[in-house]
Design a protein around this motif. Structure first.
Motif, PDB file in Angstrom:
ATOM      1  N   ILE A  44       0.837  -1.201   0.000  1.00  0.00           N
ATOM      2  CA  ILE A  44       0.000   0.000   0.000  1.00  0.00           C
ATOM      3  C   ILE A  44       0.875   1.255   0.000  1.00  0.00           C
ATOM      4  O   ILE A  44       0.577   2.238  -0.709  1.00  0.00           O
ATOM      5  CB  ILE A  44      -0.952   0.009   1.202  1.00  0.00           C
ATOM      6  CG1 ILE A  44      -1.967  -1.144   1.089  1.00  0.00           C
ATOM      7  CG2 ILE A  44      -1.671   1.349   1.322  1.00  0.00           C
ATOM      8  CD1 ILE A  44      -2.889  -1.066  -0.102  1.00  0.00           C
ATOM      9  N   SER A  69     -11.303   2.916   6.991  1.00  0.00           N
ATOM     10  CA  SER A  69     -10.008   3.600   6.883  1.00  0.00           C
ATOM     11  C   SER A  69      -9.340   3.713   8.246  1.00  0.00           C
ATOM     12  O   SER A  69      -8.146   3.422   8.398  1.00  0.00           O
ATOM     13  CB  SER A  69     -10.201   4.986   6.269  1.00  0.00           C
ATOM     14  OG  SER A  69      -9.021   5.759   6.367  1.00  0.00           O
ATOM     15  N   ILE A  79      -4.206   4.361   4.430  1.00  0.00           N
ATOM     16  CA  ILE A  79      -5.319   4.298   3.483  1.00  0.00           C
ATOM     17  C   ILE A  79      -6.378   5.303   3.895  1.00  0.00           C
ATOM     18  O   ILE A  79      -6.955   5.206   4.977  1.00  0.00           O
ATOM     19  CB  ILE A  79      -5.913   2.877   3.433  1.00  0.00           C
ATOM     20  CG1 ILE A  79      -4.867   1.876   2.943  1.00  0.00           C
ATOM     21  CG2 ILE A  79      -7.142   2.848   2.532  1.00  0.00           C
ATOM     22  CD1 ILE A  79      -5.328   0.431   2.977  1.00  0.00           C
ATOM     23  N   HIS A  83     -10.234   5.995  -0.659  1.00  0.00           N
ATOM     24  CA  HIS A  83      -9.736   4.767  -1.286  1.00  0.00           C
ATOM     25  C   HIS A  83     -10.513   3.534  -0.838  1.00  0.00           C
ATOM     26  O   HIS A  83     -10.061   2.414  -1.081  1.00  0.00           O
ATOM     27  CB  HIS A  83      -8.253   4.564  -0.957  1.00  0.00           C
ATOM     28  CG  HIS A  83      -7.330   5.488  -1.673  1.00  0.00           C
ATOM     29  ND1 HIS A  83      -7.099   5.419  -3.029  1.00  0.00           N
ATOM     30  CD2 HIS A  83      -6.577   6.523  -1.217  1.00  0.00           C
ATOM     31  CE1 HIS A  83      -6.237   6.363  -3.378  1.00  0.00           C
ATOM     32  NE2 HIS A  83      -5.915   7.046  -2.302  1.00  0.00           N
TER      33      HIS A  83
END
Length: 285
Positions: A44, A69, A79, A83
């Motif tokens: 990520i 998140s 993140i 997203h």
């Protein structure tokens, strides 16, 4: 039928090179209940550093995008909510599209699930106190007494349907099981929906209502991802052939099965529609 070992392998870097956007499942790909999967956080980080478009596409119906998140950040993942698409968050557009604001709802799940239904415009009611239900929503397997809640909901729904009223049934997360850790699996909301559907069938036979499924492998969640990414050159990275892989194949995008989660294609046969395009053994770059 296709023999599973014939599925070609792909490396994580090749995914970044070949696809404009990556759709990534959470459980079994990034995390187990016990914490992050090896190499997942670094993967990520690499996507963020390269400004590579990606969406965490999860059948977790107990969380909003913000909550998911926050949960992933607590486990070491950078993140942001933009997203993330959770199956639970799909309740909001679904209620809007089907004019369900003000509908009375029985909700399986913890308080966070109740909050999502309230945000969508639903009114959460108790099956012991109110029979006038419009929608039954199986959001999550936690946050309630399993057997008591199922029996209370079934009893109230039978009374409602027997009186001639219509009831809608909704399951954002149609998964039946999930990987808790390397040694254990757990039930999910899809299993709750399955129990209720079987009970409805016993009572109402072919006229029994069924649950509408929003999450993977069904189109609705992929359509929301397409609206966000605006490209079909996407690859779905997941650990379950019946949800992640089947859904991607039906939607017409690449399907990548990871070796870190629930499905292990070591031997045997896989139906063509559930056959992944590639096997990914690790997210290591």
């Amino acid at each position: 039928m296709t023999n599973a070992p014939s599925v070609p392998e792909i490396k994580a870097q090749e995914l970044l090179d070949q696809y404009d956007c990556l759709l990534i499942d959470a459980y079994g790909v990034l995390i187990h209940r016990d914490g992050p999967i090896q190499h997942a956080a670094a993967f990520i980080d690499a996507l963020n550093a390269q400004n590579k478009p990606y969406v965490i596409l999860t059948n977790d119906a107990s969380r909003s995008a913000q909550s998911a998140s926050d949960n992933l950040k607590s486990k070491g993942f950078s993140i942001e909510p933009e997203h993330v698409i959770t199956s639970g968050s799909l309740v909001v557009p679904y209620f809007q599209e089907n004019n369900l604001q003000g509908a009375k709802c029985y909700v399986f799940g913890p308080q966070k699930s109740h909050d999502l239904v309230t945000q969508a415009g639903g009114i959460v009611i108790d099956p012991k106190e109110d029979d006038e239900v419009d929608v039954v929503i199986a959001m999550d397997d936690a946050g309630f007494d399993f057997l008591t809640m199922i029996e209370d909901v079934l009893s109230a729904v039978f009374r409602r349907l027997d009186a001639g009223h219509k009831v809608q049934f909704l399951v954002p997360n149609p998964d039946l099981i999930y990987q808790k850790n390397e040694r254990e699996v757990g039930l999910t909301a899809g299993s709750i929906a399955l129990i209720i559907e079987e009970a409805l069938h016993v009572r109402y036979y072919d006229e029994a209502p069924t649950f509408l499924k929003l999450g993977k492998p069904h189109h609705y969640i992929y359509e929301q991802a397409l609206k966000k990414t605006k490209t079909r050159n996407m690859a779905m990275i997941g650990d379950q052939i019946r949800t992640d892989i089947l859904g991607a194949n039906k939607f017409g995008i690449a399907s990548i099965l990871v070796a870190t989660g629930l499905t292990q294609l070591r031997s045997g046969h896989v139906p063509e529609e559930q056959r992944p395009d590639f096997l990914l053994h690790s997210l290591a770059l």
